[in-house]
Design a protein around this motif. Structure first.
Motif, PDB file in Angstrom:
ATOM      1  N   VAL A 190       0.836  -1.202   0.000  1.00  0.00           N
ATOM      2  CA  VAL A 190       0.000   0.000   0.000  1.00  0.00           C
ATOM      3  C   VAL A 190       0.872   1.253   0.000  1.00  0.00           C
ATOM      4  N   GLN A 191       1.944   1.250   0.800  1.00  0.00           N
ATOM      5  CA  GLN A 191       2.847   2.394   0.844  1.00  0.00           C
ATOM      6  C   GLN A 191       3.477   2.637  -0.521  1.00  0.00           C
ATOM      7  N   PHE A 192       3.898   1.564  -1.179  1.00  0.00           N
ATOM      8  CA  PHE A 192       4.508   1.706  -2.505  1.00  0.00           C
ATOM      9  C   PHE A 192       3.485   2.231  -3.518  1.00  0.00           C
ATOM     10  N   GLU A 193       2.236   1.740  -3.450  1.00  0.00           N
ATOM     11  CA  GLU A 193       1.217   2.199  -4.392  1.00  0.00           C
ATOM     12  C   GLU A 193       0.909   3.678  -4.200  1.00  0.00           C
ATOM     13  N   LEU A 194       0.876   4.126  -2.954  1.00  0.00           N
ATOM     14  CA  LEU A 194       0.625   5.544  -2.702  1.00  0.00           C
ATOM     15  C   LEU A 194       1.757   6.405  -3.241  1.00  0.00           C
ATOM     16  N   GLU A 195       2.996   5.966  -3.059  1.00  0.00           N
ATOM     17  CA  GLU A 195       4.129   6.722  -3.590  1.00  0.00           C
ATOM     18  C   GLU A 195       4.107   6.733  -5.111  1.00  0.00           C
ATOM     19  N   ASP A 196       3.776   5.577  -5.714  1.00  0.00           N
ATOM     20  CA  ASP A 196       3.719   5.499  -7.165  1.00  0.00           C
ATOM     21  C   ASP A 196       2.592   6.362  -7.717  1.00  0.00           C
ATOM     22  N   LEU A 197       1.494   6.428  -6.987  1.00  0.00           N
ATOM     23  CA  LEU A 197       0.350   7.231  -7.426  1.00  0.00           C
ATOM     24  C   LEU A 197       0.710   8.702  -7.512  1.00  0.00           C
ATOM     25  N   ASN A 198       1.530   9.163  -6.586  1.00  0.00           N
ATOM     26  CA  ASN A 198       1.920  10.574  -6.567  1.00  0.00           C
ATOM     27  C   ASN A 198       2.989  10.907  -7.591  1.00  0.00           C
ATOM     28  N   MET A 199       3.664   9.885  -8.132  1.00  0.00           N
ATOM     29  CA  MET A 199       4.725  10.130  -9.106  1.00  0.00           C
ATOM     30  C   MET A 199       4.296   9.866 -10.542  1.00  0.00           C
ATOM     31  N   ARG A 200       3.101   9.342 -10.746  1.00  0.00           N
ATOM     32  CA  ARG A 200       2.653   9.028 -12.102  1.00  0.00           C
ATOM     33  C   ARG A 200       2.469  10.299 -12.933  1.00  0.00           C
ATOM     34  N   PRO A 201       2.871  10.242 -14.206  1.00  0.00           N
ATOM     35  CA  PRO A 201       2.591  11.402 -15.073  1.00  0.00           C
ATOM     36  C   PRO A 201       1.101  11.611 -15.294  1.00  0.00           C
ATOM     37  N   ASP A 202       0.329  10.516 -15.299  1.00  0.00           N
ATOM     38  CA  ASP A 202      -1.115  10.618 -15.500  1.00  0.00           C
ATOM     39  C   ASP A 202      -1.795  10.944 -14.176  1.00  0.00           C
ATOM     40  N   PRO A 203      -2.397  12.116 -14.039  1.00  0.00           N
ATOM     41  CA  PRO A 203      -2.990  12.510 -12.755  1.00  0.00           C
ATOM     42  C   PRO A 203      -4.446  12.076 -12.602  1.00  0.00           C
ATOM     43  N   GLU A 204      -4.996  11.335 -13.575  1.00  0.00           N
ATOM     44  CA  GLU A 204      -6.428  11.028 -13.561  1.00  0.00           C
ATOM     45  C   GLU A 204      -6.884  10.309 -12.295  1.00  0.00           C
ATOM     46  N   PRO A 205      -6.152   9.291 -11.767  1.00  0.00           N
ATOM     47  CA  PRO A 205      -6.611   8.668 -10.518  1.00  0.00           C
ATOM     48  C   PRO A 205      -6.705   9.641  -9.353  1.00  0.00           C
ATOM     49  N   LEU A 206      -5.714  10.531  -9.228  1.00  0.00           N
ATOM     50  CA  LEU A 206      -5.756  11.511  -8.143  1.00  0.00           C
ATOM     51  C   LEU A 206      -6.899  12.502  -8.341  1.00  0.00           C
ATOM     52  N   LEU A 207      -7.117  12.928  -9.576  1.00  0.00           N
ATOM     53  CA  LEU A 207      -8.194  13.872  -9.844  1.00  0.00           C
ATOM     54  C   LEU A 207      -9.557  13.248  -9.564  1.00  0.00           C
ATOM     55  N   THR A 208      -9.701  11.964  -9.872  1.00  0.00           N
ATOM     56  CA  THR A 208     -10.964  11.282  -9.586  1.00  0.00           C
ATOM     57  C   THR A 208     -11.232  11.247  -8.095  1.00  0.00           C
ATOM     58  N   GLU A 209     -10.182  10.983  -7.308  1.00  0.00           N
ATOM     59  CA  GLU A 209     -10.349  11.007  -5.860  1.00  0.00           C
ATOM     60  C   GLU A 209     -10.739  12.406  -5.381  1.00  0.00           C
ATOM     61  N   MET A 210     -10.109  13.415  -5.921  1.00  0.00           N
ATOM     62  CA  MET A 210     -10.351  14.783  -5.471  1.00  0.00           C
ATOM     63  C   MET A 210     -11.738  15.276  -5.864  1.00  0.00           C
ATOM     64  N   ILE A 211     -12.230  14.893  -7.060  1.00  0.00           N
ATOM     65  CA  ILE A 211     -13.549  15.357  -7.473  1.00  0.00           C
ATOM     66  C   ILE A 211     -14.644  14.715  -6.628  1.00  0.00           C
ATOM     67  N   HIS A 212     -14.444  13.449  -6.224  1.00  0.00           N
ATOM     68  CA  HIS A 212     -15.408  12.807  -5.325  1.00  0.00           C
ATOM     69  C   HIS A 212     -15.360  13.444  -3.926  1.00  0.00           C
ATOM     70  N   GLU A 213     -14.150  13.741  -3.478  1.00  0.00           N
ATOM     71  CA  GLU A 213     -14.008  14.368  -2.162  1.00  0.00           C
ATOM     72  C   GLU A 213     -14.662  15.742  -2.131  1.00  0.00           C
ATOM     73  N   ALA A 214     -14.580  16.471  -3.244  1.00  0.00           N
ATOM     74  CA  ALA A 214     -15.186  17.799  -3.288  1.00  0.00           C
ATOM     75  C   ALA A 214     -16.704  17.722  -3.436  1.00  0.00           C
ATOM     76  N   ALA A 215     -17.188  16.754  -4.215  1.00  0.00           N
ATOM     77  CA  ALA A 215     -18.628  16.671  -4.492  1.00  0.00           C
ATOM     78  C   ALA A 215     -19.412  16.108  -3.312  1.00  0.00           C
ATOM     79  N   TYR A 216     -18.816  15.164  -2.574  1.00  0.00           N
ATOM     80  CA  TYR A 216     -19.507  14.528  -1.434  1.00  0.00           C
ATOM     81  C   TYR A 216     -18.600  14.615  -0.212  1.00  0.00           C
TER      82      TYR A 216
END
Length: 472
Positions: A190-216
């Motif tokens: 899980v720690q490695f996946e979180l670090e990899d998520l923050n380093m990916r050139p594609d920000p779509e997974p992070l943006l999806t999390e943020m749009i859900h957090e903002a909407a609900y």
């Protein structure tokens, strides 16, 4: 160099093989080779069938299989669903009403942990290797995926090994050991996946999390799908068992299968999934979250310094990514299909996408945004739908100096959604949606997931590709 080597070899061959050269001179030039380029029928146009070739026999519409979904509810509340798409292999799995939206009273990230712990050691299998070896005997593969509202344990294998597959799934879901070693390994994963998520050139997974957090905000589907860093060390076996006791119950489960006989699947379910005592005991579920999603709206920002991303002459492009979304509807409502068509009509993609109409080059975001504004790197439409709500959003990327203009352009496209729709544009979007759905019907894991989600949500209506034709 290659041409020089070939020429030299040819000279040596002609010099050294005098007998071959003399025999060739005596016999004359070699005969011209005949190629199958259609010269046998020089005067037959391409629009006419070739003479002597039998006429092809095509399959008719009447010969297609009717994908009927059968559902049986067992005495303990477990539902068994199947679809009659037959062949050598089948896809079977257990879908559970479990995910990050139910973690309001728990540590956030439990569902993320369970996804990584799936198909580990059980009461019957000492390790993950034993599970994989058992599946290999039937040519099978396994997978576990967790979304905000559903956890899915799936296996694709030879249809003859159905009893073994269902028994293995029952053991994985109800009898995991969750040893300290496995939990420690999961923490690292899980720690490695979180670090990899923050380093990916594609920000779509992070943006999806943020749009859900903002909407609900702080409710249901707005809760974090990924485990927060501060909770990685807090999740242990006791916390996992407490969650499993409440949400891994038979009445929240569906055993779904594609490519299997329904009665055989029901028989296997009674044998392996009924009357068994799970690893966390038979205590009654308490504090089950039955909250309905509450759309709040809002904004979430993440600022980063990208000035030192690349030290080379061509630095990594410093882009700003935004996602704008509006509340849509759940997949149980009649408006779900129109929203799906609208999502296809908006379409979009990256500025370097290649292809023709099949790649969405005639969608609104391509025609009105990417083709008219060269500085836009990306503009893509997404539609997220759940049992009680939904989100229609657009993701866009551009230079930070043009954020304001980018937001204005996307806002204008949202406003134009309520305007007039061209007939050809609507028909193209409906055709693309039906084509995508029919392609998915050839993929058993996709059918399996759709069947399972339908039964979990007790959905009873026509298939999406049947409803597309009803949209005026």
């Amino acid at each position: 160099m290659a041409a020089l080597v070939l020429a030299t070899a040819r000279r040596l061959l002609l010099r050294g093989s005098g007998s071959w050269r003399r025999s060739r001179l005596r016999s004359g030039a070699p005969a011209r080779r005949g190629f199958s380029s259609g010269s046998a029928y020089p005067r037959v146009p391409l629009s006419s069938p070739l003479p002597g070739v039998p006429e092809p026999v095509f399959a008719t519409v009447d010969g297609q299989e009717k994908f009927e979904t059968k559902v049986t509810t067992l005495e303990n509340g477990l539902r068994v669903a199947s679809q009659n798409k037959f062949g050598q292999f089948c896809t079977v799995g257990v879908l559970i009403n479990s995910g990050s939206r139910y973690e309001a009273k728990y540590l956030s990230g439990i569902a993320h942990f369970l996804e990584k712990l799936a198909f580990s050691s059980t009461d019957r299998f000492d390790s993950k290797d034993e599970i994989l070896l058992t599946l290999e005997k039937h040519g099978g593969i396994c997978d576990c995926q967790t979304s905000r509202d559903t956890t899915m344990y799936a296996v694709s294998a030879d249809s003859k090994g159905l009893d073994t597959v269902v028994g293995l799934l029952a053991d994985v879901v109800l009898h995991p050991r969750l040893t300290d070693e496995e939990i420690d390994m999961t923490r690292m994963a899980v720690q490695f996946e979180l670090e990899d998520l923050n380093m990916r050139p594609d920000p779509e997974p992070l943006l999806t999390e943020m749009i859900h957090e903002a909407a609900y905000q702080e409710n249901t589907v707005g809760l974090h799908r990924f485990c927060p860093t501060e909770n990685i060390g807090k999740i242990d076996r006791e916390v996992l068992h407490s969650y499993l006791r409440n949400y891994y119950t038979p009445d929240r489960m569906v055993l779904a299968g594609v490519g299997v006989e329904h009665e055989h699947l029901v028989e296997c379910a009674r044998k392996h999934l009924q009357g068994t005592r799970p690893a966390w005991g038979c205590a009654k579920a308490v504090d089950v979250d039955r909250s309905v999603a509450q759309y709040t709206g809002g904004m979430v920002k993440l600022e980063r310094d990208m000035s030192n991303v690349s030290l080379g002459p061509a630095p990594f492009p410093e882009l700003t990514h935004i996602m704008i979304g509006l509340e849509s509807c759940s997949f149980l409502e009649e408006d779900f299909i129109p929203f799906a068509v609208l999502n296809m009509m908006m379409g979009g993609g990256g500025s370097f996408s290649a292809g023709g109409p099949g790649k969405g080059m005639f969608t609104r975001l391509y025609l009105n945004v990417l083709n008219r504004h060269h500085w836009m790197y990306n503009a893509t439409s997404y539609h997220h739908s759940y049992e009680d709500t939904g989100l229609l959003c657009v993701h866009a990327s551009a230079d930070p100096r043009q954020v304001r203009e980018m937001v204005e352009i996307l806002t204008k496209e949202f406003i134009l959604m309520a305007g007039t729709v061209d007939v050809a544009e609507l028909e193209r979007a409906k055709t693309q949606l039906m084509s995508m759905l029919m392609m998915n019907l050839e993929s058993r894991p996709v059918i399996f997931e759709d069947v399972g989600r339908q039964v979990l949500a007790t959905r009873s209506r026509k298939l999406p590709h049947e409803l597309c034709a009803l949209i005026p």
